[in-house]
Structure formats: C-alpha cells, structure tokens
Scaffold this motif. Structure first.
Motif, PDB file in Angstrom:
ATOM      1  N   LEU A  66       1.065  -0.718  -0.069  1.00 52.32           N
ATOM      2  CA  LEU A  66       0.153   0.008  -0.155  1.00 52.32           C
ATOM      3  C   LEU A  66       1.080   1.042  -0.118  1.00 52.32           C
ATOM      4  CD1 LEU A  66      -2.672   1.376  -0.344  1.00 52.32           C
ATOM      5  CD2 LEU A  66      -3.142   0.895   2.409  1.00 52.32           C
ATOM      6  N   GLY A  67       0.951   2.004  -1.115  1.00 43.93           N
ATOM      7  CA  GLY A  67       1.437   2.530  -1.262  1.00 43.93           C
ATOM      8  C   GLY A  67       3.092   3.025  -1.965  1.00 43.93           C
ATOM      9  N   ASP A  68       3.272   3.942  -2.864  1.00 41.21           N
ATOM     10  CA  ASP A  68       4.626   4.481  -2.891  1.00 41.21           C
ATOM     11  C   ASP A  68       6.290   4.207  -2.024  1.00 41.21           C
ATOM     12  OD1 ASP A  68       4.233   4.678  -5.988  1.00 41.21           O
ATOM     13  OD2 ASP A  68       3.119   6.351  -5.194  1.00 41.21           O
ATOM     14  N   GLY A  69       5.871   4.621  -0.553  1.00 41.31           N
ATOM     15  CA  GLY A  69       6.639   4.768   0.140  1.00 41.31           C
ATOM     16  C   GLY A  69       6.880   3.025   0.271  1.00 41.31           C
ATOM     17  N   ALA A  70       5.323   2.670   0.883  1.00 30.90           N
ATOM     18  CA  ALA A  70       6.285   0.684   1.454  1.00 30.90           C
ATOM     19  C   ALA A  70       6.914   0.434   0.263  1.00 30.90           C
ATOM     20  CB  ALA A  70       4.403   0.785   1.763  1.00 30.90           C
ATOM     21  N   ALA A  71       6.128   0.437  -0.877  1.00 26.98           N
ATOM     22  CA  ALA A  71       6.677  -0.050  -1.513  1.00 26.98           C
ATOM     23  C   ALA A  71       8.398  -0.490  -2.286  1.00 26.98           C
ATOM     24  CB  ALA A  71       5.919   0.012  -3.348  1.00 26.98           C
ATOM     25  N   GLU A  72       8.585   1.512  -2.185  1.00 29.03           N
ATOM     26  CA  GLU A  72      10.015   1.829  -1.925  1.00 29.03           C
ATOM     27  C   GLU A  72      10.879   1.242  -1.032  1.00 29.03           C
ATOM     28  OE1 GLU A  72       9.803   6.198  -2.284  1.00 29.03           O
ATOM     29  OE2 GLU A  72       8.991   5.816  -4.208  1.00 29.03           O
ATOM     30  N   ALA A  73      10.647   1.679   0.033  1.00 26.20           N
ATOM     31  CA  ALA A  73      11.425   0.716   1.290  1.00 26.20           C
ATOM     32  C   ALA A  73      11.024  -1.059   1.207  1.00 26.20           C
ATOM     33  CB  ALA A  73       9.984   0.640   2.533  1.00 26.20           C
ATOM     34  N   LEU A  74      10.591  -1.793   0.342  1.00 22.82           N
ATOM     35  CA  LEU A  74      10.523  -3.249   0.609  1.00 22.82           C
ATOM     36  C   LEU A  74      11.808  -3.325  -0.794  1.00 22.82           C
ATOM     37  CD1 LEU A  74       6.943  -4.226   0.919  1.00 22.82           C
ATOM     38  CD2 LEU A  74       8.701  -5.105   2.495  1.00 22.82           C
ATOM     39  N   ARG A  75      11.399  -2.162  -1.417  1.00 20.32           N
ATOM     40  CA  ARG A  75      11.920  -2.944  -2.307  1.00 20.32           C
ATOM     41  C   ARG A  75      13.461  -2.532  -2.444  1.00 20.32           C
ATOM     42  NH1 ARG A  75       8.397  -0.745  -5.959  1.00 20.32           N
ATOM     43  NH2 ARG A  75       9.358   1.114  -5.313  1.00 20.32           N
ATOM     44  N   ALA A  76      14.335  -1.601  -1.366  1.00 19.65           N
ATOM     45  CA  ALA A  76      15.000  -0.718  -1.479  1.00 19.65           C
ATOM     46  C   ALA A  76      15.777  -2.479  -0.013  1.00 19.65           C
ATOM     47  CB  ALA A  76      15.269   0.141   0.199  1.00 19.65           C
ATOM     48  N   ALA A  77      14.539  -2.527   0.661  1.00 23.41           N
ATOM     49  CA  ALA A  77      15.270  -4.050   1.452  1.00 23.41           C
ATOM     50  C   ALA A  77      15.555  -5.232   0.300  1.00 23.41           C
ATOM     51  CB  ALA A  77      14.288  -4.553   2.647  1.00 23.41           C
ATOM     52  N   GLY A  78      15.696  -5.272  -0.532  1.00 25.50           N
ATOM     53  CA  GLY A  78      15.728  -6.527  -1.547  1.00 25.50           C
ATOM     54  C   GLY A  78      14.389  -6.761  -2.288  1.00 25.50           C
ATOM     55  N   HIS A  79      13.312  -6.432  -2.104  1.00 26.26           N
ATOM     56  CA  HIS A  79      12.300  -7.430  -2.665  1.00 26.26           C
ATOM     57  C   HIS A  79      11.941  -6.735  -3.371  1.00 26.26           C
ATOM     58  CE1 HIS A  79      11.671  -9.713   1.425  1.00 26.26           C
ATOM     59  NE2 HIS A  79      12.298  -8.397   1.917  1.00 26.26           N
ATOM     60  N   ASP A  80      12.827  -7.317  -5.089  1.00 27.03           N
ATOM     61  CA  ASP A  80      12.141  -6.110  -6.135  1.00 27.03           C
ATOM     62  C   ASP A  80      11.381  -5.650  -6.798  1.00 27.03           C
ATOM     63  OD1 ASP A  80      15.029  -5.711  -5.745  1.00 27.03           O
ATOM     64  OD2 ASP A  80      15.514  -7.003  -6.782  1.00 27.03           O
ATOM     65  N   GLN A  81      10.614  -6.888  -6.318  1.00 24.08           N
ATOM     66  CA  GLN A  81       9.387  -6.955  -7.831  1.00 24.08           C
ATOM     67  C   GLN A  81       8.036  -6.217  -7.550  1.00 24.08           C
ATOM     68  OE1 GLN A  81       9.499  -8.215 -10.631  1.00 24.08           O
ATOM     69  NE2 GLN A  81      12.013  -8.254 -10.503  1.00 24.08           N
ATOM     70  N   VAL A  82       7.818  -5.429  -5.739  1.00 23.70           N
ATOM     71  CA  VAL A  82       6.533  -5.277  -5.518  1.00 23.70           C
ATOM     72  C   VAL A  82       6.806  -4.284  -6.062  1.00 23.70           C
ATOM     73  CG1 VAL A  82       5.921  -3.828  -3.152  1.00 23.70           C
ATOM     74  CG2 VAL A  82       7.505  -6.075  -2.647  1.00 23.70           C
ATOM     75  N   ARG A  83       5.132  -4.291  -6.039  1.00 26.15           N
ATOM     76  CA  ARG A  83       4.741  -2.966  -6.562  1.00 26.15           C
ATOM     77  C   ARG A  83       3.532  -1.993  -5.796  1.00 26.15           C
ATOM     78  NH1 ARG A  83       2.755  -5.305 -12.777  1.00 26.15           N
ATOM     79  NH2 ARG A  83       2.046  -2.631 -12.748  1.00 26.15           N
TER      80      ARG A  83
END
Length: 133
Positions: free
Chosen positions: A7-24
């Motif tokens: 939910l939201g750009d911030g959460a997706a960006e944080a998860l991608r930064a933590a190595g979960h590359d495919q989160v939209r």
C-alpha cells in the motif's frame, strides 16, 4: 513469478530497498470513502474518483507536501484496479504486504474482495514472515 503489492509508493520503495525487487505500489487509500464494487469501473473507480475530487471537508490535504491527489483521479484509480486485475490474472498467489493499520487491513480486504472466492493471497508482514490466506 509471484506478483507482490504494498500500500503506497513509500512502502513499495522501502521493500524494494530491502531486497524485494518486484513489489508494486497500490495507491488508493481504501479506509476512507465509498468502495462500491471495485471490479466495476463505472461504479467502484468512478465513485472513488468523485469522492477524492469532491469536497472531502474542504480538501484539508491541499498544500501538504506529497498529499495532493493526482490530476486525473479516475485514471489513477483505474491504474490501481488494473494492477489488481493483472495480479489476479497470474497463475501464482498474490503477495500482499500489509501491516496492522486500518488502511493496510482495508487494502488486504479489498484485494480479497477483488480476487473473489478463488483468490490465492499470501499475506506478508515486514519482519514477521508470511502466511497464506
């Protein structure tokens, strides 16, 4: 490949930064306003767009950094609903990253309602692992 949303750009960006590359990101705040049938582009998306553009107590968010709604709320909401349709068209479970806030729980419920009775959801909580729903 598993389709993952947060939910939201911030959460997706944080998860991608933590190595979960495919989160939209899913951008609509489902814990406020009318929901209707989210699968119906004229009822669900149109009703949500009218809510976000129509008044909402004088639009108190105006002027706050990053808080303005998109220029075309209907197109933005359609994009969110298209994201859900794409997710549930996959042959793998849909990963939903959600916490315990009302907006996260409404996002999770919205995903489940959109996917219908046969929806395969995998709830992921940052720091807490995953659980099939």
């Amino acid at each position: 490949m598993t389709f993952a949303m947060a939910l939201g750009d911030g959460a997706a960006e944080a998860l991608r930064a933590a190595g979960h590359d495919q989160v939209r990101p899913f951008r609509d705040e489902l814990s406020v306003g009318p929901l209707g049938d989210l699968r119906d582009p004229q009822g669900g998306a149109a009703g949500r767009a009218r809510y976000w553009t129509g008044g909402l107590a004088g639009r108190p968010w105006r002027g706050l950094p990053g808080a303005d709604p998109p220029a075309d709320p209907f197109a933005a909401l359609r994009a969110d609903l298209d994201l859900l349709a794409e997710a549930f068209a996959q042959d793998a479970p849909v990963q939903v990253w959600a916490g315990e806030s009302l907006q996260d729980l409404m996002f999770l419920a919205g995903c489940a309602a959109f996917g219908g009775a046969g929806a395969r959801l995998l709830l992921r909580r940052p720091g807490a692992g995953e659980a099939p729903l």
